[in-house]
Design a protein around this motif. Structure first.
Motif, PDB file in Angstrom:
ATOM      1  N   ALA A  76      63.895  17.463  95.683  1.00 13.46           N
ATOM      2  CA  ALA A  76      63.663  18.471  96.715  1.00 13.46           C
ATOM      3  C   ALA A  76      62.424  18.094  97.519  1.00 13.46           C
ATOM      4  N   LEU A  77      62.479  18.310  98.816  1.00 16.30           N
ATOM      5  CA  LEU A  77      61.308  18.065  99.653  1.00 16.30           C
ATOM      6  C   LEU A  77      60.282  19.162  99.388  1.00 16.30           C
ATOM      7  N   LYS A  90      58.906  17.652 110.689  1.00 17.73           N
ATOM      8  CA  LYS A  90      58.901  16.190 110.601  1.00 17.73           C
ATOM      9  C   LYS A  90      59.557  15.721 109.305  1.00 17.73           C
ATOM     10  N   LEU A  91      59.250  16.412 108.203  1.00 13.91           N
ATOM     11  CA  LEU A  91      59.761  15.994 106.894  1.00 13.91           C
ATOM     12  C   LEU A  91      61.265  16.192 106.785  1.00 13.91           C
ATOM     13  N   ILE A  92      61.758  17.360 107.148  1.00 16.29           N
ATOM     14  CA  ILE A  92      63.182  17.628 106.985  1.00 16.29           C
ATOM     15  C   ILE A  92      64.020  16.881 108.021  1.00 16.29           C
ATOM     16  N   LEU A  94      63.199  13.818 109.067  1.00 16.06           N
ATOM     17  CA  LEU A  94      63.205  12.444 108.547  1.00 16.06           C
ATOM     18  C   LEU A  94      64.248  12.271 107.456  1.00 16.06           C
ATOM     19  N   HIS A  95      64.402  13.287 106.594  1.00 10.22           N
ATOM     20  CA  HIS A  95      65.315  13.187 105.452  1.00 10.22           C
ATOM     21  C   HIS A  95      66.656  13.880 105.708  1.00 10.22           C
ATOM     22  N   GLN A  96      66.865  14.387 106.923  1.00  8.08           N
ATOM     23  CA  GLN A  96      68.115  15.068 107.270  1.00  8.08           C
ATOM     24  C   GLN A  96      68.425  16.186 106.271  1.00  8.08           C
ATOM     25  N   ALA A  97      67.398  16.929 105.890  1.00  7.50           N
ATOM     26  CA  ALA A  97      67.565  18.046 104.957  1.00  7.50           C
ATOM     27  C   ALA A  97      67.608  19.356 105.737  1.00  7.50           C
ATOM     28  N   GLU A  98      67.835  20.446 105.018  1.00  5.32           N
ATOM     29  CA  GLU A  98      67.909  21.747 105.662  1.00  5.32           C
ATOM     30  C   GLU A  98      66.829  22.701 105.178  1.00  5.32           C
ATOM     31  N   GLN A  99      65.998  22.257 104.242  1.00  5.82           N
ATOM     32  CA  GLN A  99      64.977  23.136 103.710  1.00  5.82           C
ATOM     33  C   GLN A  99      63.854  22.327 103.065  1.00  5.82           C
ATOM     34  N   LEU A 247      68.952  23.400 117.383  1.00  5.15           N
ATOM     35  CA  LEU A 247      68.078  24.280 118.148  1.00  5.15           C
ATOM     36  C   LEU A 247      66.639  24.221 117.657  1.00  5.15           C
ATOM     37  N   VAL A 248      66.482  24.216 116.340  1.00  7.61           N
ATOM     38  CA  VAL A 248      65.127  24.161 115.778  1.00  7.61           C
ATOM     39  C   VAL A 248      64.438  22.859 116.173  1.00  7.61           C
ATOM     40  N   ASN A 249      65.156  21.747 116.039  1.00  6.82           N
ATOM     41  CA  ASN A 249      64.563  20.455 116.387  1.00  6.82           C
ATOM     42  C   ASN A 249      64.149  20.412 117.852  1.00  6.82           C
ATOM     43  N   LEU A 250      65.027  20.912 118.728  1.00  8.39           N
ATOM     44  CA  LEU A 250      64.722  20.889 120.150  1.00  8.39           C
ATOM     45  C   LEU A 250      63.568  21.837 120.471  1.00  8.39           C
ATOM     46  N   TYR A 251      63.633  23.035 119.923  1.00 11.23           N
ATOM     47  CA  TYR A 251      62.606  24.052 120.197  1.00 11.23           C
ATOM     48  C   TYR A 251      61.231  23.551 119.800  1.00 11.23           C
ATOM     49  N   TYR A 252      61.122  23.069 118.563  1.00  8.81           N
ATOM     50  CA  TYR A 252      59.810  22.672 118.089  1.00  8.81           C
ATOM     51  C   TYR A 252      59.332  21.361 118.701  1.00  8.81           C
ATOM     52  N   SER A 253      60.267  20.480 119.061  1.00  8.47           N
ATOM     53  CA  SER A 253      59.835  19.254 119.742  1.00  8.47           C
ATOM     54  C   SER A 253      59.242  19.608 121.101  1.00  8.47           C
ATOM     55  N   GLN A 254      59.849  20.603 121.776  1.00 11.19           N
ATOM     56  CA  GLN A 254      59.309  21.068 123.054  1.00 11.19           C
ATOM     57  C   GLN A 254      57.958  21.742 122.830  1.00 11.19           C
ATOM     58  N   TRP A 255      57.879  22.543 121.755  1.00 11.42           N
ATOM     59  CA  TRP A 255      56.646  23.272 121.453  1.00 11.42           C
ATOM     60  C   TRP A 255      55.522  22.295 121.099  1.00 11.42           C
ATOM     61  N   PHE A 256      55.842  21.307 120.247  1.00 12.69           N
ATOM     62  CA  PHE A 256      54.838  20.333 119.862  1.00 12.69           C
ATOM     63  C   PHE A 256      54.315  19.597 121.095  1.00 12.69           C
ATOM     64  N   ALA A 257      55.235  19.235 121.991  1.00 17.38           N
ATOM     65  CA  ALA A 257      54.823  18.523 123.205  1.00 17.38           C
ATOM     66  C   ALA A 257      53.917  19.395 124.064  1.00 17.38           C
TER      67      ALA A 257
END
Length: 395
Positions: A76-77, A90-92, A94-99, A247-257
């Motif tokens: 488990a991550l 970043k962690l999930i 990288l590992h294609q996990a959901e939690q 959606l989460v990946n896109l949202y937070y990548s925009q937020w991080f930027a």
């Protein structure tokens, strides 16, 4: 700006099993709680059993009576509770996990953060971009199958392509979907998987129009509590599938930027201000008479060495008001009009009798002048000596 900690988003009640429990026990528990992953507690740490693992074990012919300790499960991550969202994403990703699990310094499980937790805590209004779903989905993999395919074949295709969902369509029109949750339900019921997929698919399909923005998709996902939605065009033909993870990946990548840009802008502004402060200080030191800078609130910002002669270093604390600095001097009551002009950011001039830090009286011409083009509102206050009263010592 700081990112929220994972502890503030975590689900505290984590569904878990001991490694001595069987795959069948895990399947039953996952169906009971309608979850797609389960934490397995082992002597060597936490492992994760996911719905896709159960599907793979079934396709491989593994008996569900075997204990969890005898099957290979990924670790488990884990992150500490005080870690922030940025670290988890970043962690999930990288590992294609959901939690990700939250484990404290004593290796105690504190909670778990899933994509669902992240979606529920998104602020759609903070998502300033207006990217359309149709543009986002271009080039993304989507498994589409026809309604007559046997479920076993669909499961094999899902495993081969590494996807969690199969879309059943006909002439690009969505008929239904088969998810890993459906797979677990079928396995739990012991249903024959040679049946046609149209007999077990979830139908009708909830859709979103391709012209919806990502912000609108986030709102829809939250309102309907869906983990995924099918995106269609104006003719109701399939464009793609959008998931919480997308959606989460896109949202937070925009937020991080955005945050990164804000932090860079702040750093650059601070550097510019520091440079201007250094220039101001050099100019102050070039004066051979006491002078200081007041900010927009009439409080001390900077001063030169000569200022210490009349105020004393202990009183020259940044943020101290001019009224406080001049307290105890005989001229204070007579120059209230000066204070009023300074508060209004206006130029002022007056003759004052000032008692120095050493106890001597000295006549000064007090001049206050607003400074322009400094990036901040400053007043330059100077004390130019008049004739000295050198015979009077009040010590």
């Amino acid at each position: 700006m700081q990112f929220p900690t994972l502890e503030s988003l975590a689900t505290r009640q984590v569904i878990s099993l001991d490694e001595q429990a069987s795959l069948a026990d895990a399947l039953a528990l996952m169906n009971q709680h309608a979850i797609r992953s389960l934490l397995v507690c082992t002597a060597k740490g936490y492992r994760l059993l996911q719905a896709k693992d159960l599907m793979a074990f079934h396709l491989q012919g593994v008996s569900f009576n075997v204990p969890l300790a005898q099957v290979l499960l990924p670790r488990a991550l884990c992150l500490p509770p005080e870690a922030d969202i940025q670290e988890a994403i970043k962690l999930i990703s990288l590992h294609q996990a959901e939690q990700v699990c939250l484990v404290d310094a004593n290796n105690q499980l504190c909670g778990i953060v899933t994509y669902t937790d992240l979606v529920q805590n998104l602020d759609p209004d903070a998502l300033a971009e207006s990217q359309r779903l149709g543009d986002l989905l271009r080039g993304m993999l989507l498994l589409q199958v026809n309604k007559e395919m046997p479920v076993s074949l669909v499961l094999s295709l899902m495993q081969q392509q590494g996807v969690n969902t199969a879309l059943i369509s006909e002439n690009r029109k969505p008929l239904g979907i088969l998810t890993l949750s459906d797979v677990m339900r079928l396995l739990s019921q012991g249903q024959e998987l040679s049946c046609r997929v149209e007999q077990v698919m979830s139908s009708p399909v909830d859709t979103l129009p391709e012209h919806f923005s990502v912000r609108q998709a986030v709102n829809s996902m939250r309102e309907k509590s869906f983990k995924r939605l099918v995106v269609v065009n104006d003719k109701q033909l399939v464009v793609g599938l959008i998931s919480q993870q997308d959606l989460v990946n896109l949202y937070y990548s925009q937020w991080f930027a955005l945050i990164k840009k804000q932090q860079q802008d702040l750093l650059e502004n601070n550097q510019r201000l520091e440079q201007k402060n250094q220039v101001c200080l050099q100019l102050l030191e070039a004066l051979d008479y006491p002078a200081l800078l007041l900010d927009a609130k009439g409080q001390l910002d900077q001063y030169n060495q000569a200022t210490q002669q009349i105020f004393g270093k202990e009183k020259l604390v940044p943020g101290t008001s001019l009224v406080e600095l001049m307290q105890g001097n005989p001229s204070v009551a007579n120059i209230k009009a000066i204070f009023t002009k300074i508060e209004a950011g206006q130029a002022a001039k007056a003759e004052v009798m000032f008692k120095s830090a050493r106890g001597y009286y000295q006549a000064y011409q007090l001049t206050c002048q607003p400074l322009e083009n400094t990036g901040r509102s400053f007043m330059l206050l100077s004390f130019k000596p008049r004739q000295a009263l050198d015979t009077l010592n009040l010590k």
